[in-house]
Design an enzyme around this catalytic site. Structure first.
Site, PDB file in Angstrom:
ATOM      1  CG  ASP A  15      -1.854  -1.208   1.222  1.00 46.50           C
ATOM      2  OD1 ASP A  15      -2.215  -1.684   0.137  1.00 46.50           O
ATOM      3  OD2 ASP A  15      -2.162  -1.699   2.316  1.00 46.50           O
ATOM      4  CE  LYS A  18       2.326  -2.588  -4.298  1.00 48.40           C
ATOM      5  NZ  LYS A  18       2.026  -2.154  -2.920  1.00 48.40           N
ATOM      6  CE  LYS A  20       0.545   9.971  -7.709  1.00 49.31           C
ATOM      7  NZ  LYS A  20       0.473  11.217  -6.987  1.00 49.31           N
ATOM      8  N   GLY A  42      -4.598  -4.346  -3.691  1.00 51.87           N
ATOM      9  CA  GLY A  42      -5.592  -3.305  -3.966  1.00 51.87           C
ATOM     10  C   GLY A  42      -4.813  -2.079  -4.395  1.00 51.87           C
ATOM     11  CG  HIS A  43      -2.144  -2.191  -6.951  1.00 55.79           C
ATOM     12  ND1 HIS A  43      -1.286  -2.824  -7.824  1.00 55.79           N
ATOM     13  CD2 HIS A  43      -1.826  -2.664  -5.719  1.00 55.79           C
ATOM     14  CE1 HIS A  43      -0.501  -3.641  -7.138  1.00 55.79           C
ATOM     15  NE2 HIS A  43      -0.816  -3.564  -5.868  1.00 55.79           N
ATOM     16  CD  GLN A 226       0.709  -8.979  -2.444  1.00 55.59           C
ATOM     17  OE1 GLN A 226       1.403  -9.659  -3.193  1.00 55.59           O
ATOM     18  NE2 GLN A 226      -0.546  -8.683  -2.752  1.00 55.59           N
ATOM     19  CB  THR A 310      -7.910  -5.798  -0.757  1.00 55.25           C
ATOM     20  OG1 THR A 310      -7.145  -5.436  -1.904  1.00 55.25           O
ATOM     21  CG2 THR A 310      -8.459  -7.202  -0.963  1.00 55.25           C
ATOM     22  CG  ASP A 343      -0.066  14.424   0.513  1.00 56.40           C
ATOM     23  OD1 ASP A 343       0.674  13.566  -0.001  1.00 56.40           O
ATOM     24  OD2 ASP A 343      -1.276  14.241   0.722  1.00 56.40           O
ATOM     25  CB  THR A 424       2.837  16.083  -2.866  1.00 60.49           C
ATOM     26  OG1 THR A 424       2.687  16.578  -4.209  1.00 60.49           O
ATOM     27  CG2 THR A 424       4.288  16.041  -2.485  1.00 60.49           C
TER      28      THR A 424
HETATM   29  P1  GDP Z   1      -0.775   0.229  -3.583  1.00 60.54           P
HETATM   30  O1  GDP Z   1      -1.383  -1.019  -3.078  1.00 60.54           O
HETATM   31  O2  GDP Z   1       0.691   0.306  -3.337  1.00 60.54           O
HETATM   32  O3  GDP Z   1      -1.128   0.524  -5.014  1.00 60.54           O
HETATM   33  O4  GDP Z   1      -1.409   1.412  -2.715  1.00 60.54           O
HETATM   34  P2  GDP Z   1      -2.956   1.567  -2.307  1.00 60.54           P
HETATM   35  O5  GDP Z   1      -3.718   2.027  -3.470  1.00 60.54           O
HETATM   36  O6  GDP Z   1      -3.444   0.360  -1.591  1.00 60.54           O
HETATM   37  O7  GDP Z   1      -2.846   2.666  -1.177  1.00 60.54           O
HETATM   38  C1  GDP Z   1      -2.303   3.915  -1.436  1.00 60.54           C
HETATM   39  C2  GDP Z   1      -3.353   4.975  -1.072  1.00 60.54           C
HETATM   40  O8  GDP Z   1      -2.751   6.241  -0.981  1.00 60.54           O
HETATM   41  C3  GDP Z   1      -4.423   5.110  -2.147  1.00 60.54           C
HETATM   42  O9  GDP Z   1      -5.621   5.498  -1.531  1.00 60.54           O
HETATM   43  C4  GDP Z   1      -3.882   6.236  -3.029  1.00 60.54           C
HETATM   44  O10 GDP Z   1      -4.904   6.934  -3.716  1.00 60.54           O
HETATM   45  C5  GDP Z   1      -3.245   7.109  -1.993  1.00 60.54           C
HETATM   46  N1  GDP Z   1      -2.063   7.869  -2.440  1.00 60.54           N
HETATM   47  C6  GDP Z   1      -1.074   7.489  -3.301  1.00 60.54           C
HETATM   48  N2  GDP Z   1      -0.110   8.431  -3.354  1.00 60.54           N
HETATM   49  C7  GDP Z   1      -0.510   9.420  -2.516  1.00 60.54           C
HETATM   50  C8  GDP Z   1       0.081  10.670  -2.099  1.00 60.54           C
HETATM   51  O11 GDP Z   1       1.168  11.040  -2.519  1.00 60.54           O
HETATM   52  N3  GDP Z   1      -0.626  11.422  -1.199  1.00 60.54           N
HETATM   53  C9  GDP Z   1      -1.821  11.021  -0.701  1.00 60.54           C
HETATM   54  N4  GDP Z   1      -2.439  11.813   0.174  1.00 60.54           N
HETATM   55  N5  GDP Z   1      -2.403   9.859  -1.054  1.00 60.54           N
HETATM   56  C10 GDP Z   1      -1.749   9.073  -1.939  1.00 60.54           C
HETATM   57  P1  IMO Z   2      -0.973  -4.256  -2.182  1.00 58.51           P
HETATM   58  O1  IMO Z   2      -0.541  -4.816  -3.507  1.00 58.51           O
HETATM   59  C1  IMO Z   2      -0.940  -4.654   2.159  1.00 58.51           C
HETATM   60  C2  IMO Z   2      -0.974  -8.733   3.762  1.00 58.51           C
HETATM   61  C3  IMO Z   2      -2.194  -9.198   4.516  1.00 58.51           C
HETATM   62  C4  IMO Z   2      -1.541 -10.152   5.503  1.00 58.51           C
HETATM   63  C5  IMO Z   2      -0.442 -10.803   4.674  1.00 58.51           C
HETATM   64  C6  IMO Z   2      -0.814 -12.156   4.084  1.00 58.51           C
HETATM   65  O2  IMO Z   2      -2.263  -3.514  -2.228  1.00 58.51           O
HETATM   66  O3  IMO Z   2       0.132  -3.486  -1.545  1.00 58.51           O
HETATM   67  P2  IMO Z   2      -2.374 -12.883   2.077  1.00 58.51           P
HETATM   68  O4  IMO Z   2      -3.845 -12.680   1.839  1.00 58.51           O
HETATM   69  O5  IMO Z   2      -1.516 -12.304   1.011  1.00 58.51           O
HETATM   70  O6  IMO Z   2      -2.038 -14.311   2.368  1.00 58.51           O
HETATM   71  O7  IMO Z   2      -2.079 -12.077   3.433  1.00 58.51           O
HETATM   72  O8  IMO Z   2      -0.157  -9.898   3.626  1.00 58.51           O
HETATM   73  N1  IMO Z   2      -1.251  -8.218   2.396  1.00 58.51           N
HETATM   74  C7  IMO Z   2      -1.182  -6.921   2.063  1.00 58.51           C
HETATM   75  N2  IMO Z   2      -0.960  -5.830   2.812  1.00 58.51           N
HETATM   76  N3  IMO Z   2      -1.093  -4.526   0.822  1.00 58.51           N
HETATM   77  C8  IMO Z   2      -1.285  -5.626   0.053  1.00 58.51           C
HETATM   78  O9  IMO Z   2      -1.300  -5.563  -1.295  1.00 58.51           O
HETATM   79  C9  IMO Z   2      -1.382  -6.884   0.665  1.00 58.51           C
HETATM   80  N4  IMO Z   2      -1.590  -8.139   0.213  1.00 58.51           N
HETATM   81  C10 IMO Z   2      -1.489  -8.947   1.268  1.00 58.51           C
HETATM   82  O10 IMO Z   2      -2.844  -8.131   5.163  1.00 58.51           O
HETATM   83  O11 IMO Z   2      -0.918  -9.420   6.540  1.00 58.51           O
HETATM   84 MG    MG Z   3      -2.892  -1.649  -1.792  1.00 60.95          MG
END
Ligand code: GDP
Ligand code: IMO
Ligand code: MG
Length: 439
Positions: A15, A18, A20, A42-43, A226, A310, A343, A424
């Site tokens: 999270d 990635k 973005k 969850g991207h 992840q 997710t 930010d 940001t």
């Molecule tokens: P990923 O799994 O690595 O793709 O990240 P996620 O989408 O799960 O979580 C990142 C969260 O932070 C999402 O809600 C994005 O919209 C948000 N996000 C990404 N970059 C930024 C940033 O620079 N600033 C803020 N405030 N939110 C961001």
């Molecule tokens: P993205 O791609 C954050 C975590 C789960 C748990 C561990 C094992 O959005 O960054 P699993 O279901 O994979 O067997 O769970 O990994 N986990 C994540 N945490 N972002 C994710 O994906 C994750 N995918 C799995 O919360 O701790």
């Molecule tokens: Mg995510």
């Protein structure tokens, strides 16, 4: 023309943002390739205020000229794929024509989900906190050489026999060991007949498509899911996911020689978060249900909207951990970092950065190998002043407040990797490219 193959990985516990950054950079690639994980990811992509959350489909899908490949390293849940495709196609995107799937993708079927849920229940207070998507059991089947794969949909006579055999094996465990409801063969078979019609037309030789694009001088993007500290080998075992989330995974999980990967971009949150159980030395413990805990943990969570994309679970928040990042830089071979969510820290008066751990009285600069040893570690911090100014949407590095520049420079020095992109804000436009990974 020389091609560039860029690998994007998460450097912390997932999270990091990635999705973005993959979306942002895909204006110059022919295809985006997912190489590990599954719909546990969850991207989030935000474009002109419109939010799209992707789980299984690569984050290139919103750019119509880009193809999307799901490599052999991904565990593929056909029901999740069907749902995500329908949602995207309802917005007018042509997904079916642009998505290609490796024959070698292990399938996630209902019994994997049943096993994931049953195992977590059985672990009680030692639960991993998985996403409950069947990820671990599907990878187990792959390694045990009994799994069904996407390519098996090409021969449904054989598929039926393999399914019956595998299901009987797993149902025995589900029913007799975990005392849970067995999975019905008839219902699952009916769904599999439907899935085969959806998936077979999208099957493709992904390594060959990758090689062909590269031979034409076209760039590719390899999208990690992840994060490094969730890597099955290098993470906080056993509180990890079941795949190699690190850059090397791109080679095995997509089918490309490691010497063809040109740039490893580590997506790094300006602080730290973790969802699920497991060690988190810099955690600022706060519980949003009871509103009890650390006020800075609360502020980071609220300003950063730190809830899982997710599962919707609250993400645990904490200070930046340079010890963990040093390991990440080392095992991913990071060329550059993309620092996200700066930010979110705009209103903090003081900021801490963990620069080392103390384990049994000894100061260590790199993290230990297992969760048990992590429990023996306490973080050592350096404190820096905050900047108390909005950095949202900054379009020049020099325009940043001096305290923010000093924070970034300090992180670069501690980790030993330059920040090449700064984010940001959640929107595609709220990004500053300092060093272009394509050049
Ligand atoms: P990923 O799994 O690595 O793709 O990240 P996620 O989408 O799960 O979580 C990142 C969260 O932070 C999402 O809600 C994005 O919209 C948000 N996000 C990404 N970059 C930024 C940033 O620079 N600033 C803020 N405030 N939110 C961001
Ligand atoms: P993205 O791609 C954050 C975590 C789960 C748990 C561990 C094992 O959005 O960054 P699993 O279901 O994979 O067997 O769970 O990994 N986990 C994540 N945490 N972002 C994710 O994906 C994750 N995918 C799995 O919360 O701790
Ligand atoms: Mg995510």
């Amino acid at each position: 023309m020389t091609k560039r193959n860029i690998v994007v990985v998460g450097t912390q516990w997932g999270d990091e943002g990635k999705g973005k950054i993959v979306d942002l950079l895909t204006d110059r690639v022919a295809a985006v390739v997912r190489f590990q994980g599954g719909h546990n990811a969850g991207h989030t992509l935000v474009i002109d205020g419109k939010t799209t959350v992707l789980h299984l489909i690569p984050s290139g899908i919103l750019r119509e000229e880009v193809e999307c490949f799901i490599g052999n390293g991904v565990v593929l849940a056909p029901d999740a794929l069907e749902k995500e495709m329908n949602q995207l196609e309802a917005t007018g995107l042509k997904v079916q024509q642009r998505l290609k799937i490796s024959d070698a993708c292990p399938l996630i079927l209902d019994y994997h989900v049943a096993l994931d849920v049953a195992r977590e229940l059985a672990r009680g207070n030692k639960a991993i906190g998985t996403t409950g998507r069947g990820i671990g059991p599907a990878y187990e089947d792959k390694v045990a050489r009994r799994g069904l794969r996407a390519g098996d949909f090409k021969n449904m006579v054989q598929f039926k026999a393999k399914l019956a055999e595998t299901l009987a094996y797993h149902n025995y465990m589900i029913e007799h060991y975990y005392k849970a409801e067995p999975v019905s063969f008839d219902l699952l078979w009916e769904k599999c007949e439907r899935y085969s019609k959806l998936i077979v037309p999208m099957l493709a030789d992904i390594p060959n498509l990758i090689a062909a694009y590269n031979a034409e001088g076209k760039n590719l993007m390899f999208e990690g899911a992840q994060g490094t500290l969730l890597d099955i080998d290098h993470g906080t075992y056993p509180y990890v996911t079941s795949s190699n989330t690190t850059a090397g995974g791109a080679s095995g999980g997509a089918g490309i020689g490691p010497n063809q990967l040109d740039y490893i971009l580590g997506i790094t949150k300006a602080y730290a978060t973790r969802v699920g159980s497991g060690p988190f030395p810099t955690e600022l413990d706060y519980n949003c249900d009871t509103d009890i805990g650390d006020p800075i943990g609360k502020e980071l969570g609220n300003r950063g909207h730190e809830f899982g994309a997710t599962t919707g679970r609250q993400r645990r928040c904490g200070w930046f951990d340079a010890v963990a990042l040093r390991r990440s830089a080392q095992i991913n071979g990071l060329n550059g970092m993309c620092l996200t969510k700066l930010d979110v820290m705009d209103e903090l008066t003081e900021i801490k950065i963990c620069v080392s751990y103390t384990q049994n009285g000894e100061v260590i600069m790199l993290p230990p190998a297992s969760a048990d040893e992590y429990e023996l570690c306490t973080p050592n911090y350096v404190t820096m002043p905050g900047w108390n100014t909005s950095t949202v949407g900054t379009d020049s590095f020099d325009a940043l407040p001096i305290e923010a520049i000093e924070y970034i420079r300090f992180l670069e020095k501690e980790v030993g990797v330059p920040v090449s992109i700064l984010s940001t804000g959640p929107d595609r436009s709220e990004t500053l490219v300092i060093t272009d990974p394509f050049v």
